[in-house]
Design a protein around this motif. Structure first.
Motif, PDB file in Angstrom:
ATOM      1  N   PHE A 175       0.859  -1.193   0.000  1.00 45.64           N
ATOM      2  CA  PHE A 175       0.000   0.000   0.000  1.00 45.64           C
ATOM      3  C   PHE A 175       0.886   1.231   0.000  1.00 45.64           C
ATOM      4  O   PHE A 175       1.768   1.370   0.839  1.00 45.64           O
ATOM      5  N   GLU A 176       0.653   2.111  -0.963  1.00 48.44           N
ATOM      6  CA  GLU A 176       1.423   3.354  -1.062  1.00 48.44           C
ATOM      7  C   GLU A 176       0.476   4.466  -1.477  1.00 48.44           C
ATOM      8  O   GLU A 176      -0.137   4.409  -2.542  1.00 48.44           O
ATOM      9  N   LEU A 177       0.360   5.498  -0.642  1.00 54.02           N
ATOM     10  CA  LEU A 177      -0.602   6.567  -0.872  1.00 54.02           C
ATOM     11  C   LEU A 177       0.106   7.838  -1.324  1.00 54.02           C
ATOM     12  O   LEU A 177       1.124   8.236  -0.747  1.00 54.02           O
ATOM     13  N   GLY A 213      -9.794  -5.162  -0.474  1.00 54.16           N
ATOM     14  CA  GLY A 213     -10.368  -3.886  -0.866  1.00 54.16           C
ATOM     15  C   GLY A 213     -10.868  -3.076   0.310  1.00 54.16           C
ATOM     16  O   GLY A 213     -10.683  -1.850   0.376  1.00 54.16           O
ATOM     17  N   GLY A 214     -11.514  -3.736   1.264  1.00 49.15           N
ATOM     18  CA  GLY A 214     -12.018  -3.036   2.432  1.00 49.15           C
ATOM     19  C   GLY A 214     -10.919  -2.432   3.272  1.00 49.15           C
ATOM     20  O   GLY A 214     -11.090  -1.358   3.866  1.00 49.15           O
ATOM     21  N   GLU A 215      -9.774  -3.101   3.336  1.00 44.14           N
ATOM     22  CA  GLU A 215      -8.633  -2.569   4.087  1.00 44.14           C
ATOM     23  C   GLU A 215      -8.068  -1.333   3.389  1.00 44.14           C
ATOM     24  O   GLU A 215      -7.665  -0.366   4.050  1.00 44.14           O
ATOM     25  N   VAL A 216      -8.034  -1.341   2.064  1.00 44.07           N
ATOM     26  CA  VAL A 216      -7.593  -0.154   1.322  1.00 44.07           C
ATOM     27  C   VAL A 216      -8.498   1.023   1.658  1.00 44.07           C
ATOM     28  O   VAL A 216      -8.030   2.130   1.963  1.00 44.07           O
ATOM     29  N   ASN A 217      -9.790   0.793   1.640  1.00 46.47           N
ATOM     30  CA  ASN A 217     -10.722   1.880   1.960  1.00 46.47           C
ATOM     31  C   ASN A 217     -10.599   2.332   3.404  1.00 46.47           C
ATOM     32  O   ASN A 217     -10.766   3.526   3.702  1.00 46.47           O
ATOM     33  N   ARG A 218     -10.327   1.401   4.305  1.00 53.79           N
ATOM     34  CA  ARG A 218     -10.167   1.790   5.715  1.00 53.79           C
ATOM     35  C   ARG A 218      -8.976   2.740   5.870  1.00 53.79           C
ATOM     36  O   ARG A 218      -9.032   3.704   6.638  1.00 53.79           O
ATOM     37  N   ARG A 219      -7.905   2.482   5.121  1.00 48.35           N
ATOM     38  CA  ARG A 219      -6.738   3.357   5.195  1.00 48.35           C
ATOM     39  C   ARG A 219      -6.962   4.684   4.482  1.00 48.35           C
ATOM     40  O   ARG A 219      -6.350   5.697   4.834  1.00 48.35           O
ATOM     41  N   LEU A 220      -7.844   4.676   3.483  1.00 52.71           N
ATOM     42  CA  LEU A 220      -8.132   5.911   2.758  1.00 52.71           C
ATOM     43  C   LEU A 220      -9.138   6.795   3.503  1.00 52.71           C
ATOM     44  O   LEU A 220      -9.179   8.011   3.291  1.00 52.71           O
ATOM     45  N   ALA A 221      -9.929   6.196   4.374  1.00 49.07           N
ATOM     46  CA  ALA A 221     -11.030   6.920   5.025  1.00 49.07           C
ATOM     47  C   ALA A 221     -10.600   8.194   5.744  1.00 49.07           C
ATOM     48  O   ALA A 221     -11.293   9.219   5.632  1.00 49.07           O
ATOM     49  N   PRO A 222      -9.475   8.191   6.483  1.00 51.30           N
ATOM     50  CA  PRO A 222      -9.089   9.443   7.152  1.00 51.30           C
ATOM     51  C   PRO A 222      -8.828  10.596   6.191  1.00 51.30           C
ATOM     52  O   PRO A 222      -8.849  11.758   6.602  1.00 51.30           O
ATOM     53  N   HIS A 223      -8.609  10.287   4.928  1.00 51.42           N
ATOM     54  CA  HIS A 223      -8.350  11.315   3.914  1.00 51.42           C
ATOM     55  C   HIS A 223      -9.614  11.689   3.134  1.00 51.42           C
ATOM     56  O   HIS A 223      -9.549  12.479   2.187  1.00 51.42           O
ATOM     57  N   GLY A 224     -10.757  11.099   3.529  1.00 49.14           N
ATOM     58  CA  GLY A 224     -11.998  11.383   2.828  1.00 49.14           C
ATOM     59  C   GLY A 224     -12.042  10.809   1.424  1.00 49.14           C
ATOM     60  O   GLY A 224     -12.746  11.335   0.555  1.00 49.14           O
ATOM     61  N   ARG A 225     -11.316   9.721   1.204  1.00 50.28           N
ATOM     62  CA  ARG A 225     -11.235   9.104  -0.129  1.00 50.28           C
ATOM     63  C   ARG A 225     -11.542   7.607  -0.032  1.00 50.28           C
ATOM     64  O   ARG A 225     -11.573   7.015   1.060  1.00 50.28           O
ATOM     65  N   LYS A 226     -11.735   6.991  -1.178  1.00 49.34           N
ATOM     66  CA  LYS A 226     -11.926   5.545  -1.294  1.00 49.34           C
ATOM     67  C   LYS A 226     -11.581   5.151  -2.716  1.00 49.34           C
ATOM     68  O   LYS A 226     -11.374   6.008  -3.582  1.00 49.34           O
ATOM     69  N   VAL A 242     -13.874  10.628  -4.058  1.00 46.88           N
ATOM     70  CA  VAL A 242     -14.309  11.257  -2.807  1.00 46.88           C
ATOM     71  C   VAL A 242     -15.280  10.343  -2.059  1.00 46.88           C
ATOM     72  O   VAL A 242     -16.182   9.745  -2.669  1.00 46.88           O
ATOM     73  N   GLU A 243     -15.078  10.235  -0.766  1.00 47.96           N
ATOM     74  CA  GLU A 243     -16.028   9.546   0.105  1.00 47.96           C
ATOM     75  C   GLU A 243     -16.792  10.629   0.867  1.00 47.96           C
ATOM     76  O   GLU A 243     -16.293  11.205   1.836  1.00 47.96           O
ATOM     77  N   ASP A 244     -17.990  10.935   0.400  1.00 48.71           N
ATOM     78  CA  ASP A 244     -18.758  12.031   1.007  1.00 48.71           C
ATOM     79  C   ASP A 244     -19.114  11.711   2.453  1.00 48.71           C
ATOM     80  O   ASP A 244     -19.558  10.589   2.755  1.00 48.71           O
ATOM     81  N   PRO A 245     -18.973  12.678   3.346  1.00 50.32           N
ATOM     82  CA  PRO A 245     -19.210  12.408   4.775  1.00 50.32           C
ATOM     83  C   PRO A 245     -20.687  12.392   5.170  1.00 50.32           C
ATOM     84  O   PRO A 245     -21.035  11.836   6.213  1.00 50.32           O
TER      85      PRO A 245
END
Length: 931
Positions: free
Chosen positions: A93-95, A110-123, A261-264
């Motif tokens: 994983f490299e962001l 895939g879910g783990e990728v999204n979990r790591r992206l969540a703090p950045h408001g992305r998926k 974007v992962e809308d809040p």
């Protein structure tokens, strides 16, 4: 040794070359209704490993299939040759600094990728229902989409670059100019042919328009021919052909996605309509909304689908009163602000105005309500699977129609299912994209039933292709299931183009043959997976694999899915009068001894199966008379057993003091652990004034004392905190002789364990004045057992729950800086009490560290002593995870189960203790002395 296996062992470590019958069957099973048993399973951890596998496969003329999580539904992740299982070496994983791109390996879930992206408001764009288990390699190889991503945010549309290995072992990195230059020099012929195919296709106006038309709706039938019309650079064409190619053209070793974007702000509404046509008319009106008002998802459920879930708790009562022609839409809107969300909700009301609904539309922004709606929608498929007749298979087919024709197509599909006798079938799907799933059950053990299925599939294909010009596969991939019908959907010219592409990339036919391109008209009716009755508690399993990421023994021995697959095969052999062979012997260790029995699998299982229940049942059957007698004696004389255990610990420490821990571990077969606890002792009752509370010190804390000399015993610490908060602890009479029975239950001694629970129940009832006084226990696994045992008769609190509810309001806490490592054990996760534990910990410490990649610790009661490799495997990522989040180290670790804490301490060197220790330190009147 066959030459293929011999060659693989020259390049791969022995543990990465799997040839035993048990694991070849178990590892070779995917979520589809097909089965091929590989000759060998080769675990690949690097590109060099992958190249070695490809070389061996080519030289031995053996097919190879690259496999990620195996959640695929169309038979594309199985092989009768080499199954190349993607290992953790590919879980990279490299962001990007601005989080606009993420570069991930095919082994990442895939879910783990999204979990790591969540703090950045992305998926990532793709959002398949299996994203909690599916890995990036499979998501990209199948061009999986899902409920919200549609056709605009799938892997094809959000691909920023990839690194791919071709059948000849060559590598291309589309983000590296040097790699591109080298590839152009070494593979000029291949790129030249791609260039020619692209120019010819774009020049063929009819074919080019046919391709564009086919991809206006969801389509994963055949190859991504849109690459030939969307791009002119052959490197871009090659990269996008790989998406959706199901491992038949190459192996993607790394993928870079454009994140989205992962809308809040989110809201959902479950809207009921009197009939399908009204629901589909609403979809047609919602589809063309402008971007700033567009809905995120619209899920259609027909009446049978609603029937399958109508008794789920929390759903509106009206769902059970709907007419038989009714349907529902689950609509979700998302936005970047609360005001924008309200604008979108208003737009939905405006769009649907005038269409008849059973009751007014009502959106909810409550996360729990919205989550419940979506869990119910996702539960429709497994609901049918759970109700199916034993021995049958649950099938889910996946088609797409032009949205304007959705109502007629859905009604036609319902009629077709009834015509062929699939009266249990349900229809649901991503209506905004015209994508329908239909679920039905099928007996593949009866030739007449297979013939019925064949006739039905022929009619489905005619309906989708000839009447509506739709997609036979919208998002599940072609696989073996629809390979014989690719030409029917696309026509001969496009199908021949696909054959040319396959030959260009894989001239020797090594890569996943039979998938996507298959000239066998009956391929979809061959190699069907048997689903024999095995054990009633697991017969509902649909082998989806959702359980695997949570299982502590996954990739050490077997996962829950693989255990059930193996038990089914053993049951089939027994019913047929066949000898179990080596499978029976191997299952004793791989299936039973290394199962932690933690039950986390049930939290991810769509039908709630706890494979630990299966393990406990089978362990009980395996016990001989002598073992049963010993265990029975333990239950009847638990005080003596506890004393003997403490004596054993005392002797062990004396020996290790002379010989050292290393030799002691070898002599004990690994049972002796680093920083082994000192012998424990039973606490003395504190006789003080205050509100009464019954405290039962569990056997783990009584047998195993602290890991550090001079530390207080757990029972003393718990009582000190209770007294400090104004409570007067009451210890049950004869508590030293008592145990909840968990230790015997885990060994399969269900009756003896129940007797122990009953004895403890009597003591707790007496001490609590028949439930008038609250009861607290200090080990989560024991608390969970007694909470279930005493449900409706006596309220039992795990210590952290009581501390959260009753102690926090009474204690004055001084927060420590930390960092403190937290392990939420499986009992707490299963009970849903983890939020209270985190809140309690946050009241005590400023920095909390929860490492990634750790689920159950694998200690499993005594498993950490009997099979310590399970504990080590389960915690293999813990040390690195702690260091990543707390480079200077943690002051201490906390959990809520003494045996879990022993394993955590041994594997990390960090002293893990009950959260009671931290609460006691932070609530002292004087300055805290720390963890």
């Amino acid at each position: 040794m066959p030459p293929l296996i011999q060659q693989l062992t020259l390049h791969l470590p022995d543990h990465q070359v799997i040839t035993d019958d048990l694991r070849r069957l178990a590892y070779g099973t995917d979520a589809s209704f097909y089965r091929l048993i590989p000759q060998v399973v080769a675990v690949i951890e690097s590109e060099n490993d992958a190249r070695a596998v490809l070389t061996a496969a080519r030289q031995n003329r053996t097919p190879v299939t690259f496999r990620a999580a195996g959640t695929s539904l169309s038979g594309q992740a199985i092989s009768d040759g080499v199954l190349a299982l993607i290992g953790e070496g590919f879980a990279t994983f490299e962001l990007a600094d601005d989080a606009s791109q993420v570069r991930v390996g095919p082994g990442m879930v895939g879910g783990e990728v999204n979990r790591r992206l969540a703090p950045h408001g992305r998926k990532i764009g793709p959002d398949p229902a299996s994203i909690g288990a599916a890995k990036i390699g499979g998501i990209a190889a199948n061009n999986a989409s899902g409920m919200c991503c549609g056709t605009a945010q799938n892997s094809y549309r959000t691909l920023a670059g990839l690194r791919v290995m071709l059948a000849d072992g060559s590598l291309l990195d589309t983000e590296d100019p040097a790699s591109i230059a080298a590839f152009k020099a070494s593979h000029a012929a291949l790129l030249g042919e791609l260039d020619r195919l692209g120019r010819e296709t774009r020049a063929n106006a009819a074919l080019a328009e046919r391709i564009r038309h086919k991809f206006r709706i969801k389509n994963t039938t055949g190859y991504s021919l849109n690459a030939l019309v969307d791009f002119e650079d052959p490197i871009d064409i090659l990269a996008h052909l790989m998406i959706g190619s199901e491992g038949t053209l190459g192996f993607m070793t790394r993928i870079t996605y454009q994140t989205v974007v992962e809308d809040p702000f989110k809201a959902s509404a479950l809207v009921f309509f009197p009939d399908i046509r009204s629901a589909c008319e609403a979809v047609i009106r919602l589809k063309p909304q402008p971007a700033h008002l567009a809905v995120s998802a619209v899920e259609l459920l027909d009446r049978p689908a609603l029937h399958s879930v109508e008794n789920k708790p929390g759903l509106p009562a009206i769902i059970r009163e709907l007419g038989e022609d009714a349907a529902a839409l689950l609509i979700e809107v998302r936005a970047g602000s609360a005001d924008a969300l309200q604008d979108k909700i208003a737009a939905v009301h405006t769009a649907i105005a005038g269409i008849s609904t059973v009751e007014p539309i009502a959106f909810s922004t409550d996360p729990a309500t919205c989550d419940m709606y979506w869990k119910v929608r996702k539960g429709t498929f497994p609901a049918v699977g759970a109700m199916r007749r034993t021995g049958t298979t649950v099938l889910i087919e996946d088609v797409a129609f032009p949205v304007p024709a959705l109502a007629d197509a859905t009604l036609d599909l319902q009629a077709l299912l009834r015509h062929h006798g699939y009266h249990e079938a349900i229809i649901f799907g991503h209506a905004l994209e015209g994508n329908l799933h239909f679920v039905f059950t099928q007996d593949f053990g009866d030739p007449a039933e297979i013939d019925r299925y064949a006739r039905f599939m022929d009619d489905v294909c005619k309906l989708v292709v000839e009447k509506y010009d739709g997609s036979l596969k919208a998002e599940h991939g072609t696989g073996r299931n629809m390979a014989p019908f690719v030409e029917m959907e696309w026509g001969k010219e496009a199908a021949d183009l696909m054959r040319r592409i396959k030959t260009l990339f894989d001239p020797e036919g090594v890569l996943n043959p039979g998938v996507i391109i298959n000239d066998n008209a009956h391929a979809h009716l061959e190699n069907l997976k048997p689903m024999p009755a095995a054990e009633d508690i697991v017969d509902r399993c649909i082998e989806c694999g959702f359980c695997e990421p949570l299982c502590p023994s996954h990739r050490l021995t077997l996962s829950p899915r693989q255990r059930i697959t193996s038990v089914r095969e053993l049951a089939r052999r027994a019913a047929a009068g066949e000898h179990p062979g080596s499978m029976g012997e191997d299952y004793a260790y791989m299936g039973l001894d290394t199962c932690a029995g933690c039950g986390l699998c049930s939290t991810a299982c769509p039908v709630g199966i706890d494979t630990g229940d299966l393990t406990r049942r089978l362990r009980g059957r395996r016990l001989g008379d002598a073992a049963r007698a010993v265990h029975a004696w333990t239950g009847e004389h638990f005080g003596a057993f506890s004393g003997a255990a403490r004596l054993g610990l005392k002797v062990g420490h004396a020996v290790s003091g002379v010989l050292g821990d290393g030799l002691m571990k070898r002599l004990s077969g690994g049972a002796w652990r680093d920083r082994m606890p000192l012998p424990g002792r039973a606490p003395a009752e504190r006789r003080v004034a205050g509100d009464p509370v019954v405290y039962f010190p569990t056997c783990g804390g009584r047998i195993f004392g602290p890991s550090e000399p001079g530390e207080q015993q757990l029972g003393d610490v718990v009582q000190e905190v209770l007294v400090r908060a104004g409570y007067a602890p009451v210890l049950p009479e004869g508590f030293e002789q008592l145990c909840c029975g968990q230790m015997l239950a885990s060994k399969g001694m269900a009756d003896a364990a129940e007797d122990m629970s009953n004895t403890l129940e009597a003591a707790l009832m007496k001490a609590s004045d028949n439930g008038r006084i609250p009861v607290v226990m200090d080990a989560s696994a024991c608390s969970a057992r007694m909470q279930k045992h005493l449900a409706g008769r006596l309220k039992v609190y795990d210590f952290h729950e009581f501390a959260h509810d009753a102690l926090l309001p009474r204690l004055r806490l001084t927060r420590q800086p930390g960092p403190v490592a937290l392990h939420v054990n499986c009992s707490v996760k299963r009970s849903g009490a983890d939020a209270k534990l985190r809140t309690l910990l946050a009241a005590c410490v400023e920095q909390i560290v929860e490492p990634d990649g750790v689920t159950c610790c694998g200690f499993g009661g005594d498993r950490g002593f009997v099979v310590p490799e399970l504990n080590r495997h389960a915690l293999r990522h813990l040390d690195a995870g702690l260091h990543e989040k707390a480079p200077a180290g943690c002051a201490c670790g906390v959990s809520t189960n003494r045996t879990c804490e022993i394993g955590l301490t041994a594997e990390t060197g960090v002293n893990y203790r009950s959260v009671a220790y931290l609460l006691e330190a932070c609530s002292r009147p004087a300055d805290s002395i720390g963890c």
